[in-house]
Design an enzyme around this catalytic site. Structure first.
Site, PDB file in Angstrom:
ATOM      1  N   HIS A  43     -16.281  14.351   4.344  1.00  0.00           N
ATOM      2  CA  HIS A  43     -17.080  14.125   5.551  1.00  0.00           C
ATOM      3  C   HIS A  43     -17.542  12.676   5.548  1.00  0.00           C
ATOM      4  O   HIS A  43     -17.475  12.002   4.514  1.00  0.00           O
ATOM      5  CB  HIS A  43     -18.316  15.035   5.538  1.00  0.00           C
ATOM      6  N   HIS A 125     -18.290   5.741   5.230  1.00  0.00           N
ATOM      7  CA  HIS A 125     -17.261   6.062   4.225  1.00  0.00           C
ATOM      8  C   HIS A 125     -17.163   7.563   3.993  1.00  0.00           C
ATOM      9  O   HIS A 125     -18.107   8.303   4.255  1.00  0.00           O
ATOM     10  CB  HIS A 125     -17.579   5.358   2.901  1.00  0.00           C
TER      11      HIS A 125
HETATM   12  P1  2AM Z   1     -21.936   9.695  -0.982  1.00  0.00           P
HETATM   13  O1  2AM Z   1     -20.758  10.571  -0.637  1.00  0.00           O
HETATM   14  O2  2AM Z   1     -21.643   8.255  -0.883  1.00  0.00           O
HETATM   15  O3  2AM Z   1     -22.557  10.100  -2.290  1.00  0.00           O
HETATM   16  C1  2AM Z   1     -24.513  14.389   0.848  1.00  0.00           C
HETATM   17  O4  2AM Z   1     -24.995  14.103  -0.401  1.00  0.00           O
HETATM   18  C2  2AM Z   1     -24.073  13.134   1.554  1.00  0.00           C
HETATM   19  O5  2AM Z   1     -25.190  12.265   1.739  1.00  0.00           O
HETATM   20  C3  2AM Z   1     -23.018  12.332   0.815  1.00  0.00           C
HETATM   21  O6  2AM Z   1     -22.084  11.879   1.755  1.00  0.00           O
HETATM   22  C4  2AM Z   1     -23.774  11.173   0.213  1.00  0.00           C
HETATM   23  O7  2AM Z   1     -23.037   9.979   0.152  1.00  0.00           O
HETATM   24  C5  2AM Z   1     -24.857  10.973   1.245  1.00  0.00           C
HETATM   25  N1  2AM Z   1     -26.034  10.285   0.709  1.00  0.00           N
HETATM   26  C6  2AM Z   1     -26.556   9.158   1.181  1.00  0.00           C
HETATM   27  N2  2AM Z   1     -27.654   8.811   0.505  1.00  0.00           N
HETATM   28  C7  2AM Z   1     -27.831   9.721  -0.441  1.00  0.00           C
HETATM   29  C8  2AM Z   1     -28.791   9.896  -1.466  1.00  0.00           C
HETATM   30  N3  2AM Z   1     -29.819   9.054  -1.639  1.00  0.00           N
HETATM   31  N4  2AM Z   1     -28.639  10.958  -2.273  1.00  0.00           N
HETATM   32  C9  2AM Z   1     -27.607  11.800  -2.106  1.00  0.00           C
HETATM   33  N5  2AM Z   1     -26.685  11.700  -1.142  1.00  0.00           N
HETATM   34  C10 2AM Z   1     -26.793  10.657  -0.314  1.00  0.00           C
END
Ligand code: 2AM
Length: 176
Positions: A43, A125
Site C-alpha cells: 500500500h 512509497h
Molecule cells: P513504512 O512502510 O515506510 O514503514 C503502517 O505502518 C504504515 O504507516 C506503513 O506504510 C508505514 O510506513 C507508515 N508509517 C508512517 N509513519 C509511521 C510510524 N511512525 N510508525 C509506523 N508506521 C508508520
C-alpha cells in the site's frame, strides 16, 4: 486509558498489480534481501495517524469525507533503499499533483487533531522489503506500472502471532 487503534490513511494497490509486483520482486531480488512484505500488505501511506481513540477516528473520517480531490494516475517507476530504516521501496519519479495535495490535506488534518506528523517531507512509497540488508542491490531502472487512484482508505494496523495485518475500515472515493 481509552481504547485506541493504530490507524493510517493509504492507497491500496489493485489486486492484479499486487501480484505483478510480487512476481517482479521474486525475479529481481534474491531471497536474502530481507523480509518481503506480503502481497495483501502492499500500500502507499498518505498519512500515518498513530494510536487513535474512536472519537478522534470519527472526527478524522468526517474531515476525510469532506476532501474534494479528483482521481489521479499513480506511476510506479522508482525504487530505493533506506539504509537506516532497512526498507526497500517502490515509488514514483514524478508524483501527481493530486497525490501530493491529498497527502498534504490528510497530514494537515491529522496534525491539527493531535496526531504527530513527521517533519520529514512526504515521500510517497510502497514498502517492498523490511529488514533489508545494507548492500541490497536494486533492480535496474526500466520498470513501470501505472494505475488510476479513484479512492483512498482508512486502515487499522494490527500485529498478532508474528504478523502485521492491515484492515480497511472505511473507503473515501475521489471525484471522477
Ligand atoms: P513504512 O512502510 O515506510 O514503514 C503502517 O505502518 C504504515 O504507516 C506503513 O506504510 C508505514 O510506513 C507508515 N508509517 C508512517 N509513519 C509511521 C510510524 N511512525 N510508525 C509506523 N508506521 C508508520
Amino acid at each position: 486509558m481509552p481504547e485506541t487503534k493504530r490507524l493510517f490513511f493509504a492507497i491500496a494497490l489493485p489486486a492484479p498489480l499486487q501480484q505483478e509486483i510480487i512476481d517482479w520482486r521474486a525475479t529481481h531480488f534474491p531471497e536474502t534481501t530481507g523480509r518481503p512484505v506480503a502481497a495483501a500488505n502492499l500500500h502507499l501511506t498518505l498519512a500515518f495517524l498513530g494510536d487513535v481513540t474512536s472519537e478522534k477516528q470519527q472526527v478524522l473520517m468526517q474531515l476525510a469525507r469532506r476532501i474534494r480531490q479528483g482521481a489521479f494516475a499513480l506511476t510506479l517507476d522508482d525504487a530505493g533503499l533506506w539504509v537506516r530504516s532497512q526498507v526497500i521501496w517502490l515509488g514514483t519519479r514524478s508524483p501527481a499533483r493530486g497525490l501530493l495535495s491529498l497527502a498534504d490535506m490528510l497530514r494537515a488534518q491529522a496534525a491539527r487533531n493531535g496526531c504527530y506528523q513527521s517533519p520529514q517531507p512526504f515521500h510517497p512509497h510502497i514498502t517492498l522489503w523490511r529488514n533489508a540488508v545494507r548492500d541490497a542491490r536494486l533492480p535496474a531502472p526500466g520498470f513501470r506500472w501505472s494505475f488510476t487512484v479513484s479512492s483512498f482508505a482508512l486502515y487499522e494496523s494490527q500485529f498478532a502471532r508474528g504478523r502485521t495485518r492491515y484492515t480497511p475500515l472505511a473507503e473515501f472515493p475521489l471525484e471522477q
